[in-house]
Write a protein that holds these residues in place. Structure first.
Motif, PDB file in Angstrom:
ATOM      1  N   ALA A   1       0.828  -1.212   0.000  1.00  0.00           N
ATOM      2  CA  ALA A   1       0.000   0.000   0.000  1.00  0.00           C
ATOM      3  C   ALA A   1       0.859   1.258   0.000  1.00  0.00           C
ATOM      4  O   ALA A   1       0.413   2.314  -0.440  1.00  0.00           O
ATOM      5  N   LYS A   2       2.095   1.154   0.465  1.00  0.00           N
ATOM      6  CA  LYS A   2       2.982   2.314   0.521  1.00  0.00           C
ATOM      7  C   LYS A   2       3.682   2.559  -0.808  1.00  0.00           C
ATOM      8  O   LYS A   2       4.141   3.669  -1.070  1.00  0.00           O
ATOM      9  N   LEU A   3       3.763   1.536  -1.677  1.00  0.00           N
ATOM     10  CA  LEU A   3       4.447   1.701  -2.957  1.00  0.00           C
ATOM     11  C   LEU A   3       3.696   2.628  -3.909  1.00  0.00           C
ATOM     12  O   LEU A   3       4.267   3.555  -4.460  1.00  0.00           O
ATOM     13  N   LEU A   4       2.432   2.341  -4.131  1.00  0.00           N
ATOM     14  CA  LEU A   4       1.577   3.161  -4.997  1.00  0.00           C
ATOM     15  C   LEU A   4       0.299   3.501  -4.239  1.00  0.00           C
ATOM     16  O   LEU A   4      -0.751   2.924  -4.493  1.00  0.00           O
ATOM     17  N   PRO A   5       0.369   4.437  -3.313  1.00  0.00           N
ATOM     18  CA  PRO A   5      -0.811   4.723  -2.500  1.00  0.00           C
ATOM     19  C   PRO A   5      -1.916   5.411  -3.302  1.00  0.00           C
ATOM     20  O   PRO A   5      -1.656   6.157  -4.234  1.00  0.00           O
ATOM     21  N   CYS A   6      -3.151   5.099  -2.925  1.00  0.00           N
ATOM     22  CA  CYS A   6      -4.296   5.825  -3.487  1.00  0.00           C
ATOM     23  C   CYS A   6      -4.344   7.179  -2.790  1.00  0.00           C
ATOM     24  O   CYS A   6      -4.527   7.237  -1.574  1.00  0.00           O
ATOM     25  N   THR A   7      -4.166   8.231  -3.548  1.00  0.00           N
ATOM     26  CA  THR A   7      -4.084   9.560  -2.941  1.00  0.00           C
ATOM     27  C   THR A   7      -5.403  10.318  -2.995  1.00  0.00           C
ATOM     28  O   THR A   7      -5.562  11.325  -2.341  1.00  0.00           O
ATOM     29  N   VAL A   8      -6.341   9.826  -3.799  1.00  0.00           N
ATOM     30  CA  VAL A   8      -7.627  10.507  -3.949  1.00  0.00           C
ATOM     31  C   VAL A   8      -8.733   9.522  -3.597  1.00  0.00           C
ATOM     32  O   VAL A   8      -8.725   8.376  -4.041  1.00  0.00           O
ATOM     33  N   GLY A   9      -9.686   9.963  -2.794  1.00  0.00           N
ATOM     34  CA  GLY A   9     -10.834   9.117  -2.481  1.00  0.00           C
ATOM     35  C   GLY A   9     -10.515   8.036  -1.453  1.00  0.00           C
ATOM     36  O   GLY A   9      -9.680   8.213  -0.572  1.00  0.00           O
ATOM     37  N   VAL A  10     -11.165   6.909  -1.613  1.00  0.00           N
ATOM     38  CA  VAL A  10     -11.043   5.791  -0.682  1.00  0.00           C
ATOM     39  C   VAL A  10      -9.681   5.124  -0.845  1.00  0.00           C
ATOM     40  O   VAL A  10      -9.246   4.869  -1.969  1.00  0.00           O
ATOM     41  N   PRO A  11      -8.981   4.820   0.247  1.00  0.00           N
ATOM     42  CA  PRO A  11      -7.721   4.089   0.132  1.00  0.00           C
ATOM     43  C   PRO A  11      -7.950   2.687  -0.453  1.00  0.00           C
ATOM     44  O   PRO A  11      -8.918   2.018  -0.102  1.00  0.00           O
ATOM     45  N   CYS A  12      -7.057   2.268  -1.335  1.00  0.00           N
ATOM     46  CA  CYS A  12      -7.216   0.978  -2.007  1.00  0.00           C
ATOM     47  C   CYS A  12      -6.986  -0.206  -1.070  1.00  0.00           C
ATOM     48  O   CYS A  12      -7.405  -1.320  -1.371  1.00  0.00           O
ATOM     49  N   ASN A  13      -6.323   0.019   0.052  1.00  0.00           N
ATOM     50  CA  ASN A  13      -6.068  -1.086   0.969  1.00  0.00           C
ATOM     51  C   ASN A  13      -7.148  -1.232   2.039  1.00  0.00           C
ATOM     52  O   ASN A  13      -7.047  -2.060   2.927  1.00  0.00           O
TER      53      ASN A  13
END
Length: 146
Positions: A92-104
């Motif tokens: 999750a730290k490599l390519l974090p979701c920065t907008v909206g709901v976190p992908c993890n």
């Protein structure tokens, strides 16, 4: 068994895609789970499968399978990555979701391991397997399959 999957593989793949899209819409529209960025990518690969497989079933045209398989395979790879991101904290730290709901984030976590990306992965795997088994085989006639 080979004859059954050859004959009905296309229809079973379509049924799985219908259930997957129905489940996706249920989670987002009824339960109000907001999809993350990776969920949207999975939807981009799943939703057209309903239409393409429906057309292929209606026309009983297996020639569309080579064009449909890449959608299913790529969608499955995205689902595998998404599920890995949920279960392996470092990803999750490599390519974090920065907008909206976190992908993890896990909206559901049935039995400690069943999440929405895993359900999508299972659907993509089933669709891929049904299409692979149901494709036209060069050299085999219908009599040999029965």
């Amino acid at each position: 068994m080979r004859s059954f999957s050859k004959r009905y593989g296309l229809y079973m793949a379509w049924a799985v895609s219908l259930v997957a899209v129905g489940g996706s819409l249920f989670f987002s529209e009824v339960l109000r789970y907001e999809p993350c960025k990776l969920c949207w990518f999975q939807r981009i690969f799943m939703y057209p499968l309903v239409i393409l497989l429906g057309m292929a079933c209606y026309k009983n045209d297996r020639r569309l399978i080579p064009y449909i398989l890449p959608l299913s395979i790529v969608g499955g790879m995205i689902s595998l990555y998404h599920y890995s991101e949920q279960k392996i904290p470092g990803l999750a730290k490599l390519l974090p979701c920065t907008v909206g709901v976190p992908c993890n984030e896990d909206y559901i976590n049935w039995l400690g391991f069943i999440t929405i990306p895993l359900l999508a992965l299972i659907a993509f795997i089933l669709i891929t397997c049904f299409l692979w088994l149901g494709r036209e085989n060069g050299g085999e006639s219908e009599e040999e399959l029965d």
